[in-house]
Design an enzyme around this catalytic site. Structure first.
Site, PDB file in Angstrom:
ATOM      1  N   SER D  47       0.887  -1.001   0.039  1.00 12.20           N
ATOM      2  CA  SER D  47       0.008  -0.039  -0.196  1.00 12.20           C
ATOM      3  C   SER D  47       0.877   1.226   0.107  1.00 12.20           C
ATOM      4  CB  SER D  47      -0.873   0.097   1.257  1.00 12.20           C
ATOM      5  OG  SER D  47      -1.259   1.205   1.640  1.00 12.20           O
ATOM      6  N   GLY D  48       0.609   2.185  -1.020  1.00  9.12           N
ATOM      7  CA  GLY D  48       1.175   3.472  -1.122  1.00  9.12           C
ATOM      8  C   GLY D  48       0.848   4.153   0.186  1.00  9.12           C
ATOM      9  N   LEU D  49      -0.316   4.299   0.741  1.00 13.33           N
ATOM     10  CA  LEU D  49      -0.564   4.795   2.143  1.00 13.33           C
ATOM     11  C   LEU D  49       0.156   4.450   3.429  1.00 13.33           C
ATOM     12  CD1 LEU D  49      -1.986   6.891   4.059  1.00 13.33           C
ATOM     13  CD2 LEU D  49      -3.953   5.168   4.112  1.00 13.33           C
ATOM     14  N   ASP D  59       1.430  10.609   2.133  1.00 14.34           N
ATOM     15  CA  ASP D  59       0.871  10.011   0.815  1.00 14.34           C
ATOM     16  C   ASP D  59       1.020  10.842  -0.391  1.00 14.34           C
ATOM     17  OD1 ASP D  59       0.323   7.711  -0.620  1.00 14.34           O
ATOM     18  OD2 ASP D  59      -1.903   7.484   0.285  1.00 14.34           O
ATOM     19  N   ASP D  86       0.824  -1.011  -5.260  1.00 11.59           N
ATOM     20  CA  ASP D  86       0.265   0.249  -5.286  1.00 11.59           C
ATOM     21  C   ASP D  86       0.934   1.294  -5.939  1.00 11.59           C
ATOM     22  OD1 ASP D  86      -1.373   2.557  -4.926  1.00 11.59           O
ATOM     23  OD2 ASP D  86      -1.499   2.601  -2.714  1.00 11.59           O
ATOM     24  N   ASP D  88       0.417   3.948  -7.123  1.00  9.05           N
ATOM     25  CA  ASP D  88      -0.068   5.533  -7.446  1.00  9.05           C
ATOM     26  C   ASP D  88      -0.246   5.570  -8.972  1.00  9.05           C
ATOM     27  OD1 ASP D  88       0.384   5.693  -4.700  1.00  9.05           O
ATOM     28  OD2 ASP D  88       1.980   6.804  -4.711  1.00  9.05           O
ATOM     29  N   GLU D 115      -3.159   4.376 -11.008  1.00  3.10           N
ATOM     30  CA  GLU D 115      -4.641   4.950 -10.580  1.00  3.10           C
ATOM     31  C   GLU D 115      -4.682   6.272 -11.563  1.00  3.10           C
ATOM     32  OE1 GLU D 115      -3.988   5.806  -6.646  1.00  3.10           O
ATOM     33  OE2 GLU D 115      -4.055   7.863  -6.903  1.00  3.10           O
ATOM     34  N   LYS D 121       0.467  12.391  -6.206  1.00  2.00           N
ATOM     35  CA  LYS D 121      -0.827  12.048  -5.878  1.00  2.00           C
ATOM     36  C   LYS D 121      -1.394  12.622  -4.581  1.00  2.00           C
ATOM     37  CE  LYS D 121      -2.035   8.577  -3.667  1.00  2.00           C
ATOM     38  NZ  LYS D 121      -2.542   7.503  -3.257  1.00  2.00           N
ATOM     39  N   ASN D 123      -4.107  11.280  -1.329  1.00  3.03           N
ATOM     40  CA  ASN D 123      -4.670  10.139  -0.973  1.00  3.03           C
ATOM     41  C   ASN D 123      -6.278  10.348  -1.003  1.00  3.03           C
ATOM     42  OD1 ASN D 123      -6.247   8.518   1.439  1.00  3.03           O
ATOM     43  ND2 ASN D 123      -4.245   7.401   1.297  1.00  3.03           N
ATOM     44  N   SER D 124      -6.896   9.209  -1.527  1.00  5.15           N
ATOM     45  CA  SER D 124      -8.218   9.253  -1.989  1.00  5.15           C
ATOM     46  C   SER D 124      -9.252   9.426  -0.765  1.00  5.15           C
ATOM     47  CB  SER D 124      -8.618   8.115  -2.640  1.00  5.15           C
ATOM     48  OG  SER D 124      -7.928   7.750  -3.718  1.00  5.15           O
ATOM     49  N   ARG D 160      -6.842   1.488 -11.882  1.00  5.75           N
ATOM     50  CA  ARG D 160      -7.928   1.805 -10.487  1.00  5.75           C
ATOM     51  C   ARG D 160      -8.586   2.917 -11.215  1.00  5.75           C
ATOM     52  NH1 ARG D 160      -5.415   2.963  -4.703  1.00  5.75           N
ATOM     53  NH2 ARG D 160      -6.743   4.931  -4.088  1.00  5.75           N
ATOM     54  N   HIS D 191     -12.807   2.279  -6.882  1.00  2.90           N
ATOM     55  CA  HIS D 191     -12.420   3.030  -5.484  1.00  2.90           C
ATOM     56  C   HIS D 191     -13.711   3.704  -5.148  1.00  2.90           C
ATOM     57  CE1 HIS D 191     -10.017   2.963  -2.252  1.00  2.90           C
ATOM     58  NE2 HIS D 191      -9.474   4.128  -2.462  1.00  2.90           N
TER      59      HIS D 191
END
Lengths: 320, 320, 320, 320
Positions: D47-49, D59, D86, D88, D115, D121, D123-124, D160, D191
């Site tokens: 995971s990127g986060l 992130d 991930d 990104d 994504e 980026k 974080n979503s 993504r 997502h």
């Protein structure tokens, strides 16, 4: 790694085990590796001395092993020919060697040369420097560990014998070489700091054909190559000459520009920018941009709702 | 960073703000940085083109920003003169720029040049390549972020105006330069791909003395330096000539060794090994070994009980 | 490094030399370092065991020294409190130590602990593992080299005595500590693998106040802290408990999610996303975006000619 | 990579294309990857986060792509199960993506998720943050470039779709997914930041079986897994729970040790040292030392002449 031509490991093995005298050209970064390949060499010697010198540090393991790994990864990406890494002492013990071999295979490096000295190492040509040797059994453990760690069947492990460098006699050189042979080494590199080939010829004569023998005629550079060929050596490494060529050339260019305060006289002697771009592979990227970037004036897929966001590509994204 | 002579940042600032025309010599690794310093140059230009070319990748941000950071750290360790890093577009947005500036300061790099193009960047001299420019306000945010992020008061932020490269006119170049000036830039680099200095002279003439102006006469190399001096430019960057010199020299050496299969004719043209060792600082290490390693034959502190263990030093530890 | 509050080096030195018993909490990445700081600890122990374990490698120098350096740089960036790095054996010889100290200072790390074992090291608590010690003089050379290499006057060098770990007696521990003291160490870390404090108390009693003494009660964790305080120790290191806490917790969470195939029962036990964002400093970036990014709906400086190009910022650039 | 069991890429592909609902567990370093594997998970989500949080950065691509690559390399070495990174936005443009894919394959990483947002980026799940989307054609170029770059036939590229995150409707989500499908994506990750599964269920229902669909129920964690199974999703990613578990646990432990100034109450809650050593693979190294290191008391090969030098092995070399 997955193409039909022989793997790099196979090509390095063939070079070392083949009937002809082979040659490896030193390189120390991606650029010099590509230059060596373009000149026709079938393989590259990633020299510890040259890599450390170009980084600006000493040949005493001042750069960490992962920093060396990164250099050789750039080289491996830049050159299509196999690379034999000057792995110094393996950067630690047998366990360090195992990790090194696995990481080299992942990066597409075809082989590693391990020398029987102590970590941190000292360059073999440094006058007055002590050149203590590794314990034979401990070094054999490194060789065995390297061979057991490799996944690619043709990955090459060269054992470098520093007995002559340490001032020992032929007897020890042969005993060490034989021990490393039994431990699984694929070739022996017999090193010498003499200005003549006496030591390496004596070794070759006594050693016979038990394993291919690699030499580094940096100090006995006056010896004609036919002598090496006639003696049955497997590979000659031109070990540091691209770096030394670059060094001399940069010194000259820097002095001239500094003194004259202009580029005029220097321009004809340096590579044209176009040659830099060619070696960097600019043409491939230009083709790829045509393939992967949106046509700049074509209407993009209309955004279904709300404003239109864009992202920069290699040649940007035009927003009409 | 803690010595009494002026900090590298101060020396770079003085070079840029001083009354004399200053010169920065390109370098791309520790070795070339040391060579530039030894030739007499008061500072080094860590060129993005040269760094990427020597790594073997393209000048399109193929190397990550931390890989570039590692290169410039080796350079900063190797050279006593200040370094101005060609920071491309800052490798992202204003936040990327803040991190970059802090990391550069930690490594002793004296300044960074940011250019108003898009990430990933394209080399300004690549024919046919699009050269999209950054949004002015967005780029001004980067400049402000860089200035706010610096701890050393003299850290230098140069804003590079690519308007001429993108085929825009003088008006936009001046508007952008003024915007970057207001955003806090310490100097303007005005770039041109013409074979003559018309664009940069026009800019200099209109710009006046609002901020020092830096130029890169790679394409207009025939222009005598007195023209730059008379026009009142602050700094001339010889932007890629050590790399191009090394490239040409290595190509020649590689071809010659490949063709002749020997070192004999090449040896006089390449730097002697002793020169390599000298540039690496071998003498300092030799002295340090005398200071920090146990005398090799002296009796070490006797182990109070049990067997004696040893560890290898730079010149080994003899066990009697 | 340039702010008015005391430097991190000064704060670590005060902690070690102060009259109170001080505490260092282990951390192994940026997140755990920030957590240690927020819990109130005045400093962080960057543990070799914890760093290697979290990377997924063994505590035998499988990660290179520059990989460890990168970990501790992230930690130093994340935490405002000083960090003492567990520098193992210095990752080589005295020359390796010099480079390490300079690189640590650049990254804002406040001190390093060097242990008198051999490279590559073995964790002191591994049962059955040999724990060979360094030659005393050779190790003293490392300590002197570290002290000579530091630029910040308060940078701390702790010498770790592994005599008890190696099964030697109190006499050798004291002799080694005294030798390291004379070599310039700022403090002695006396290590013990016993479940009771007998060894370290005996050492402390005999040693007196020649230098501050640091202890690591991982194995004698049942000993009440007042015993350490009464005995006059300077610093207690809680050496690996955040990593071991994370490990146990992640095992439990992984098993539960795997078994239940859902997050429902796990959610209350894990940190909320908002807490993750808070620790990452998301709020600061949000403020910075307001400061450095163009207002998204405001008209940007109109392009003087030709089409308008844009670049993505942290929250993008809207093109109207 | 060369063993007889299916490659990691094949196992990841089977997981995604298989008839059963599959699960990927988040990990962020070597330790957590090994824990995820031991818990039974057939694959890991890098995971990127989580990676950025554990490094101590945001992130927002504050860590460079090569720093992320190094983290995932440690993970890939530590875990036998396949890893989906991930990735990104691909850290740049299509060319960045090509390099990333090649580097991931070399490290044994089985797939990458890209994504359709902008670099750097956001974080979503960050409230209030803008979530600008990539141009569809530009993003399709990235997907095509990734697919063309892969050497391993089963390497997985997941596209993504962030349309819901950006506040767009189902129509755009479907149009984007279809464009990415045509560009060659192997799966779609849809997502959503809603606390219920309405968006992803609507998408799944309209999308049909054109490509496997991956979901991340971080926000709609209350939804029973049978809902996902019944709806025909391919893979559920538990996207950040090991990191959040470690975070909460470390906070608790740090506070407790700080308050109590002792380890006594904490010890039962943290993993035993033996468990740390087990996860690090200490037993394998112990066996390897027996195989590769000289027997410690056995007489080594007698040096033929002169003194005997030694080098430290993992458990040292005893010199009698």
């Amino acid at each position: 790694m997955h193409t039909t031509p022989p793997r790099k490991t196979t090509r390095l093995r063939d070079l070392i085990e083949g009937p002809q005298l082979g040659f490896l050209m030193e390189a120390h970064n991606g650029l010099s590796a590509r230059i060596a390949e373009e000149a026709g060499f079938p393989g590259v010697w990633a020299s510890g001395l040259s890599i450390s010198a170009s980084l600006g540090v000493r040949d005493n393991n001042e750069a960490s092993w992962t920093q060396v790994l990164e250099v050789v990864e750039f080289m491996s990406d830049a050159a299509g020919v196999p690379i034999l890494l000057d792995g110094d002492t393996g950067f630690g013990n047998f366990n360090s060697v195992r990790r090194l071999v696995r990481k080299l295979e992942q990066r597409g490096v075809a082989g590693v040369c391990l020398e029987d000295k102590l970590f941190p190492k000292t360059n073999s040509f440094l006058k007055g420097a002590a050149q203590p040797l590794a314990d034979v059994e401990e070094f054999c453990g490194k060789v065995r560990a390297a061979k057991d760690a490799q996944h690619c069947p043709d990955f090459v492990v060269v054992a470098r014998v520093e007995s002559f460098i340490a001032g020992r006699g032929l007897g020890e050189a042969l005993r060490r070489a034989e021990a490393y042979h039994r431990a699984g080494a694929d070739a022996i590199l017999i090193h010498s700091a003499r200005p003549d080939p006496a030591e390496i010829l004596a070794f070759r004569s006594e050693w016979g054909d038990r394993l291919p023998v690699v030499i580094v005629p940096t100090k006995y550079y006056r010896t004609p190559t036919r002598v090496f060929r006639d003696a049955g050596f497997a590979v000659v490494i031109w070990a540091n000459h691209l770096m030394r060529s670059a060094l001399a050339s940069m010194q000259k260019t820097a002095r001239e520009i500094y003194t004259r305060e202009c580029l005029h006289t220097v321009e004809p002697a340096v590579a044209p920018l176009e040659e830099v771009f060619r070696l960097q592979g600019a043409a491939e990227l230009e083709r790829a941009e045509k393939r992967y970037l949106p046509a700049r004036d074509a209407p993009a897929l209309a955004p279904p709702d709300g404003p239109r966001y864009v992202e920069a590509g290699a040649n940007g994204v035009l927003v009409s």
